[in-house]
Design a protein around this motif. Structure first.
Motif, PDB file in Angstrom:
ATOM      1  N   ASP A 143       0.821  -1.211   0.000  1.00 18.82           N
ATOM      2  CA  ASP A 143       0.000   0.000   0.000  1.00 18.82           C
ATOM      3  C   ASP A 143       0.857   1.265   0.000  1.00 18.82           C
ATOM      4  OD1 ASP A 143      -2.096  -1.718   0.063  1.00 18.82           O
ATOM      5  OD2 ASP A 143      -2.618  -1.397   2.161  1.00 18.82           O
ATOM      6  N   LEU A 144       2.032   1.213   0.607  1.00 16.77           N
ATOM      7  CA  LEU A 144       2.926   2.368   0.564  1.00 16.77           C
ATOM      8  C   LEU A 144       3.480   2.577  -0.840  1.00 16.77           C
ATOM      9  CD1 LEU A 144       4.721   1.826   3.987  1.00 16.77           C
ATOM     10  CD2 LEU A 144       3.328   3.807   3.363  1.00 16.77           C
ATOM     11  N   ASN A 145       3.680   1.498  -1.576  1.00 21.54           N
ATOM     12  CA  ASN A 145       4.026   1.642  -2.994  1.00 21.54           C
ATOM     13  C   ASN A 145       2.894   2.312  -3.758  1.00 21.54           C
ATOM     14  OD1 ASN A 145       6.618   0.522  -2.952  1.00 21.54           O
ATOM     15  ND2 ASN A 145       5.857  -1.568  -3.197  1.00 21.54           N
ATOM     16  N   THR A 146       1.669   1.942  -3.412  1.00 19.99           N
ATOM     17  CA  THR A 146       0.505   2.570  -4.045  1.00 19.99           C
ATOM     18  C   THR A 146       0.461   4.061  -3.741  1.00 19.99           C
ATOM     19  OG1 THR A 146      -0.765   0.508  -3.890  1.00 19.99           O
ATOM     20  CG2 THR A 146      -2.021   2.545  -4.169  1.00 19.99           C
ATOM     21  N   LEU A 147       0.773   4.425  -2.507  1.00 13.94           N
ATOM     22  CA  LEU A 147       0.777   5.840  -2.132  1.00 13.94           C
ATOM     23  C   LEU A 147       1.821   6.615  -2.928  1.00 13.94           C
ATOM     24  CD1 LEU A 147      -0.235   8.112  -0.322  1.00 13.94           C
ATOM     25  CD2 LEU A 147       1.390   7.367   1.433  1.00 13.94           C
ATOM     26  N   VAL A 148       2.999   6.030  -3.129  1.00 12.26           N
ATOM     27  CA  VAL A 148       4.040   6.691  -3.924  1.00 12.26           C
ATOM     28  C   VAL A 148       3.577   6.866  -5.369  1.00 12.26           C
ATOM     29  CG1 VAL A 148       6.384   6.456  -4.831  1.00 12.26           C
ATOM     30  CG2 VAL A 148       5.907   5.865  -2.451  1.00 12.26           C
ATOM     31  N   ALA A 149       2.940   5.830  -5.915  1.00 11.80           N
ATOM     32  CA  ALA A 149       2.446   5.919  -7.294  1.00 11.80           C
ATOM     33  C   ALA A 149       1.386   7.005  -7.440  1.00 11.80           C
ATOM     34  CB  ALA A 149       1.882   4.563  -7.726  1.00 11.80           C
ATOM     35  N   SER A 164      -9.992  -7.116   6.899  1.00  8.29           N
ATOM     36  CA  SER A 164     -11.357  -6.603   6.713  1.00  8.29           C
ATOM     37  C   SER A 164     -11.416  -5.082   6.628  1.00  8.29           C
ATOM     38  CB  SER A 164     -12.253  -7.096   7.851  1.00  8.29           C
ATOM     39  OG  SER A 164     -11.726  -6.703   9.110  1.00  8.29           O
ATOM     40  N   LEU A 165     -10.459  -4.394   7.223  1.00  8.35           N
ATOM     41  CA  LEU A 165     -10.483  -2.928   7.253  1.00  8.35           C
ATOM     42  C   LEU A 165      -9.331  -2.340   6.433  1.00  8.35           C
ATOM     43  CD1 LEU A 165     -11.302  -2.364  11.038  1.00  8.35           C
ATOM     44  CD2 LEU A 165     -12.896  -2.414   9.112  1.00  8.35           C
ATOM     45  N   ARG A 166      -8.934  -3.010   5.362  1.00  3.20           N
ATOM     46  CA  ARG A 166      -7.749  -2.569   4.615  1.00  3.20           C
ATOM     47  C   ARG A 166      -7.935  -1.181   4.011  1.00  3.20           C
ATOM     48  NH1 ARG A 166      -4.285  -6.001   0.112  1.00  3.20           N
ATOM     49  NH2 ARG A 166      -2.692  -4.395  -0.268  1.00  3.20           N
ATOM     50  N   LYS A 167      -9.088  -0.905   3.454  1.00  3.17           N
ATOM     51  CA  LYS A 167      -9.299   0.405   2.827  1.00  3.17           C
ATOM     52  C   LYS A 167      -9.263   1.520   3.881  1.00  3.17           C
ATOM     53  CE  LYS A 167     -11.928  -1.360  -1.113  1.00  3.17           C
ATOM     54  NZ  LYS A 167     -13.212  -1.324  -1.858  1.00  3.17           N
ATOM     55  N   GLY A 168      -9.858   1.257   5.028  1.00  2.00           N
ATOM     56  CA  GLY A 168      -9.794   2.248   6.092  1.00  2.00           C
ATOM     57  C   GLY A 168      -8.384   2.426   6.617  1.00  2.00           C
ATOM     58  N   SER A 169      -7.642   1.310   6.720  1.00  2.94           N
ATOM     59  CA  SER A 169      -6.256   1.391   7.174  1.00  2.94           C
ATOM     60  C   SER A 169      -5.408   2.181   6.184  1.00  2.94           C
ATOM     61  CB  SER A 169      -5.674  -0.016   7.355  1.00  2.94           C
ATOM     62  OG  SER A 169      -6.385  -0.727   8.347  1.00  2.94           O
ATOM     63  N   PHE A 170      -5.653   1.970   4.889  1.00  3.15           N
ATOM     64  CA  PHE A 170      -4.894   2.702   3.875  1.00  3.15           C
ATOM     65  C   PHE A 170      -5.189   4.201   3.945  1.00  3.15           C
ATOM     66  CE2 PHE A 170      -4.695   4.564  -0.416  1.00  3.15           C
ATOM     67  CZ  PHE A 170      -3.349   4.365  -0.697  1.00  3.15           C
ATOM     68  N   ASP A 171      -6.434   4.548   4.200  1.00  3.28           N
ATOM     69  CA  ASP A 171      -6.792   5.960   4.314  1.00  3.28           C
ATOM     70  C   ASP A 171      -6.071   6.605   5.488  1.00  3.28           C
ATOM     71  OD1 ASP A 171      -8.723   8.257   3.527  1.00  3.28           O
ATOM     72  OD2 ASP A 171      -9.118   7.988   5.658  1.00  3.28           O
ATOM     73  N   LEU A 205      -3.323   5.465   6.887  1.00  2.00           N
ATOM     74  CA  LEU A 205      -1.895   5.436   6.561  1.00  2.00           C
ATOM     75  C   LEU A 205      -1.515   6.646   5.716  1.00  2.00           C
ATOM     76  CD1 LEU A 205       0.841   3.866   6.501  1.00  2.00           C
ATOM     77  CD2 LEU A 205      -0.023   2.718   4.444  1.00  2.00           C
ATOM     78  N   SER A 206      -2.347   6.973   4.732  1.00  2.00           N
ATOM     79  CA  SER A 206      -2.097   8.145   3.896  1.00  2.00           C
ATOM     80  C   SER A 206      -2.169   9.431   4.712  1.00  2.00           C
ATOM     81  CB  SER A 206      -3.122   8.199   2.748  1.00  2.00           C
ATOM     82  OG  SER A 206      -3.078   7.025   1.968  1.00  2.00           O
ATOM     83  N   THR A 258       0.948  11.950   5.345  1.00  2.00           N
ATOM     84  CA  THR A 258       0.831  13.379   5.020  1.00  2.00           C
ATOM     85  C   THR A 258       1.235  14.241   6.208  1.00  2.00           C
ATOM     86  OG1 THR A 258      -0.994  12.882   3.496  1.00  2.00           O
ATOM     87  CG2 THR A 258      -0.745  15.170   4.212  1.00  2.00           C
ATOM     88  N   GLN A 259       0.800  13.853   7.395  1.00  2.00           N
ATOM     89  CA  GLN A 259       1.144  14.628   8.591  1.00  2.00           C
ATOM     90  C   GLN A 259       2.645  14.574   8.854  1.00  2.00           C
ATOM     91  OE1 GLN A 259      -0.809  13.342  12.199  1.00  2.00           O
ATOM     92  NE2 GLN A 259      -0.669  15.375  13.115  1.00  2.00           N
ATOM     93  N   GLU A 260       3.240  13.402   8.706  1.00  2.00           N
ATOM     94  CA  GLU A 260       4.683  13.296   8.900  1.00  2.00           C
ATOM     95  C   GLU A 260       5.434  14.086   7.824  1.00  2.00           C
ATOM     96  OE1 GLU A 260       8.443  11.999  10.410  1.00  2.00           O
ATOM     97  OE2 GLU A 260       6.447  12.453  11.187  1.00  2.00           O
ATOM     98  N   ALA A 261       4.908  14.125   6.603  1.00  2.00           N
ATOM     99  CA  ALA A 261       5.536  14.920   5.543  1.00  2.00           C
ATOM    100  C   ALA A 261       5.497  16.409   5.884  1.00  2.00           C
ATOM    101  CB  ALA A 261       4.834  14.662   4.209  1.00  2.00           C
TER     102      ALA A 261
END
Length: 342
Positions: free
Chosen positions: A85-91, A185-192, A194-195, A199-202
């Motif tokens: 998912d972090l690769n997805t975020l970079v893409a 079961s909560l992957r989409k929520g976890s990805f949100d 995570l993003s 963003t906050q750390e950036a």
């Protein structure tokens, strides 16, 4: 609850503090009472108000060490998913600015066409008739304009195409077709979330960079710090809706350049330039976190598995050194200047 900050970091300062505390608890038994189906029995009417509800009780054995093992298994699964998912975020990051400039050019072209229609049809100065509809000139103002209030900006169409969900859905479908492990079961929520955290750390990373550049980016540092802290509760703290990281970037991208006066000096603050720095920093953060998920998480779990084995053998887990808290590290890292980030 969909958000961050739900864990009591005063009581559980490190990621494994809760699990270590759970390991210290003795085995327990929980008695659960369940009401039997229906009140009527033995030929009696179920509507008889004098009949009392009947309950059946059963015991559930609670073994804290077993619970910790199951929690570690789930944590490892989420870490494995986050590597992809972090690769997805970079893409997704790499597409934001291109999409933003494309939509801005399209918006300007549309406005030029509407202005041409206005001149050709000799309509009123205040209104333009497009495709038989009455459109107010104020509604056609470009996003890069002081005339747009913050509320109007939020009501504007997206400043860039938000493709994160599409990319994530495609990734999940690919994994399913390959016969891989089913997603949590909560992957989409976890990805949100995570993003959002990336963003906050950036933001904190860019603030540190601006602060280190001192006079060169001093005004930009103060502007971004104020912009971020004024929106901290709305976008980053506690429970909230999906897509808050994109909402924050959109508001930043739609904010017009501002001339800021500080210490008798004037400087032009360009939010687009700041957004570029944030997006670049978020990609770097994502790659660093990917390395942590891949290497450090299994290592951390191995240490905790040793504690679990010790408890099951009747021994006490070894004492751990206390981690450095955010407030303690802020004295040297300058984190207190723009807020703590756990």
């Amino acid at each position: 609850y969909h958000g961050t900050g739900g864990l009591d970091l005063t009581r559980f300062a490190d990621w494994d503090s809760l699990l270590l505390d759970l390991l210290q608890r003795p085995n327990d038994v929980v008695i659960v009472a369940a009401r039997r189906r229906g009140r009527g029995h033995g030929g009696w009417s179920s509507n008889n108000p004098h009949l009392e509800d009947r309950f059946v009780e059963f015991e559930i054995d609670i073994e804290p060490a077993s619970l910790v093992t199951r929690l570690l298994s789930v944590r490892q699964q989420i870490a494995n998913e986050w590597i992809d998912d972090l690769n997805t975020l970079v893409a997704v990051n790499e597409l934001i600015l291109g999409s933003y400039h494309e939509l801005q050019n399209q918006s300007r072209n549309d406005e030029q066409q509407e202005d041409s229609l206005d001149t050709a049809k000799n309509n009123d100065n205040d209104d333009v008739n497009v495709a038989g509809e009455r459109v107010n000139i104020e509604d056609l103002t470009t996003p890069y304009s002081d005339t747009l209030s913050r509320q109007q900006q939020q009501q504007q169409p997206f400043a860039y195409e938000r493709k994160a969900t599409v990319f994530l859905n495609n990734k999940i479908e690919e994994e399913w077709e390959r016969g891989g492990m089913p997603s949590s079961s909560l992957r989409k929520g976890s990805f949100d979330l995570l993003s959002l955290l990336a963003t906050q750390e950036a933001i904190h990373t860019v603030l540190r960079q601006y602060m280190e550049q001192r006079e060169e980016r001093h005004v930009s540092f103060k502007w971004l710090r104020d912009f971020y802290t004024n929106r901290l509760e709305e976008y980053f703290d506690g429970h909230g809706k999906f897509g808050r990281c994109d909402d924050f970037l959109q508001e930043l991208l739609l904010t017009p350049p501002t001339v800021v006066t500080d210490d008798n000096t004037m400087e032009l603050v360009d939010p687009l330039r700041i957004a570029e720095d944030l997006i670049q920093a978020r990609s770097i953060v994502a790659l660093e976190w990917k390395d942590i998920m891949k290497h450090l998480v299994p290592s951390d779990h191995m240490e905790l598995q040793k504690d679990i084995l010790a408890v099951r053998m009747g021994q006490s887990p070894p004492e751990r050194s206390q981690p450095t808290t955010a407030s303690e590290s802020s004295s040297t890292g300058g984190v207190d200047i723009f807020g703590e980030f756990e």
